[in-house]
Design an enzyme around this catalytic site. Structure first.
Site, PDB file in Angstrom:
ATOM      1  N   LYS A 120      17.131  35.387 -31.797  1.00 37.96           N
ATOM      2  CA  LYS A 120      17.161  34.691 -30.506  1.00 37.96           C
ATOM      3  C   LYS A 120      16.702  33.264 -30.722  1.00 37.96           C
ATOM      4  CE  LYS A 120      14.766  34.353 -26.048  1.00 37.96           C
ATOM      5  NZ  LYS A 120      13.763  34.942 -25.140  1.00 37.96           N
ATOM      6  N   GLU A 169       5.100  30.824 -15.325  1.00 40.31           N
ATOM      7  CA  GLU A 169       4.703  31.686 -16.440  1.00 40.31           C
ATOM      8  C   GLU A 169       3.293  31.403 -16.940  1.00 40.31           C
ATOM      9  OE1 GLU A 169       6.528  33.365 -20.660  1.00 40.31           O
ATOM     10  OE2 GLU A 169       7.586  31.813 -19.535  1.00 40.31           O
TER      11      GLU A 169
END
Length: 367
Positions: A120, A169
């Site tokens: 990723k 976040e």
């Protein structure tokens, strides 16, 4: 270090001034007066050994870029802001949005993923804007905080610019022995009507691709915290976390610090960067980002926060943000690229993420 815990300690509004550090959370607001004593990372860790010390600021994405940290002259606290959601306004020109280059970068990243270079990689693009008049950072902070009251709105110096944004976040917090991290990965835009909004949320929760991407991040966070924390709790399934512009997959990881000498800053450095903003394996993903992104991230996808002499603190991931320099603003947005990603879909995700700052600047119509 003067620390005041009362609403009278801060004037109405966010009271942000150039050179200050500001972080709003659902539980309140911290304002640290600048310019303080500038520190690099080793000096910041040393400073925290002094009684009553507080270190605030931003950590960069790349490890070879200097941190923007300081010991402020004073720290003030107040309850959450209650402000207007009206945009900051002004007349804007978009100089560059990086869309064509971004699609090509995602295609090249998919080739690297197919070749086994990375599993990723998180690729970002930037949008450069210029205003007719200097940007009022305080007004922008107030608007961002009002529009996402459950997020983490921040403003802090980053070189010659001011880093401003609202992050959903939480990288990590430490309160006494208790440690919390709330990684996010996997996103869908909010819908303009309830039916579309609900469909987007359901599709995200059921998406095998997004859940796989999310699991990579949660596993990395748990692995990084395990040597530093005991009694880790890692939920088996993610939940949905909404912001004004996006749905996110969210997992709240909690634990108890093994050694009280491990500070919130230490925990943040152990976690940063998570696969949510970099990729996996981290070193290969960072290298690929340097190859494919035609700009310097600076503190974007770094971390913004504070730590005090007791080791307590709070650090959030520096996303949904931009850099302000007089009349110029550079916005950042990124998306995770994994096997099965579609370049045009990743471009659309970054466009949706720009909405947080664009809306606060009065440019929602561009979305």
């Amino acid at each position: 270090m003067l620390v005041a815990d009362s609403s009278a300690a801060v004037a109405p509004g966010c009271a942000y001034r150039a050179g200050d550090f500001l972080l709003t959370t659902p539980g309140g607001v911290l304002v640290a007066d600048g310019p303080g004593v500038a520190l690099d990372l080793p000096a910041a860790r040393t400073a925290l050994a002094r009684p009553d010390a507080v270190v605030v600021g931003a950590l960069p994405f790349q490890p070879d870029v200097p941190a923007s940290l300081m010991v402020p002259s004073a720290v003030r606290r107040r309850p959450p802001l209650t402000l207007s959601t009206a945009p900051a306004g002004g007349r804007w020109t978009v100089r560059h949005d990086g869309s064509a280059a971004y699609v090509e970068a995602v295609r090249r990243a998919l080739t690297s993923i197919a070749a086994g270079v990375v599993d990723k990689v998180v690729l970002a693009r930037c949008m450069d804007l210029v205003a007719d008049d200097p940007v009022d950072v305080g007004r922008l902070v107030e608007t961002l905080s009002a529009r996402d009251p459950h997020g983490y709105t921040f403003a802090t110096g980053a070189g010659s610019r001011t880093l401003v944004g609202t992050s959903p976040e939480l990288l990590v917090s430490r309160r006494g022995d208790r440690v919390t991290s709330n990684p996010l990965a996997g996103s869908r835009p909010r819908g303009a009507d309830p039916a579309t909004d609900g469909r987007n949320a359901t599709q995200l929760l059921r998406s095998a691709k997004d859940r796989r991407e999310h699991a990579m991040v949660v596993t990395a966070v748990a692995d990084a915290l395990a040597p530093l924390c005991r009694d880790l709790t890692v939920p088996a399934d993610p939940e949905l976390l909404p912001t004004r512009s996006m749905w996110h997959l969210s997992t709240r990881v909690t634990g108890t610090v093994r050694d009280r000498g491990t500070t919130a800053l230490d925990l943040a450095m152990a976690l940063h960067p998570t696969p949510a903003v970099c990729g996996t394996p981290a070193a290969a993903a960072r290298a690929l980002i340097g190859e494919l992104e035609p700009f310097d991230r600076g503190c974007y996808t770094g971390a913004v926060g504070w730590t005090d002499h007791r080791g307590d603190g709070e650090w959030v991931v520096a996303i949904r943000c931009g850099e302000v320099d007089g009349t110029e603003v550079r916005l950042f947005a990124g998306a995770g690229v994994v096997a099965g990603s579609v370049p045009e879909a990743e471009l659309a995700e970054t466009t949706a993420k720009f909405a947080t700052l664009l809306g606060a600047l009065g440019l929602e119509e561009r979305q």
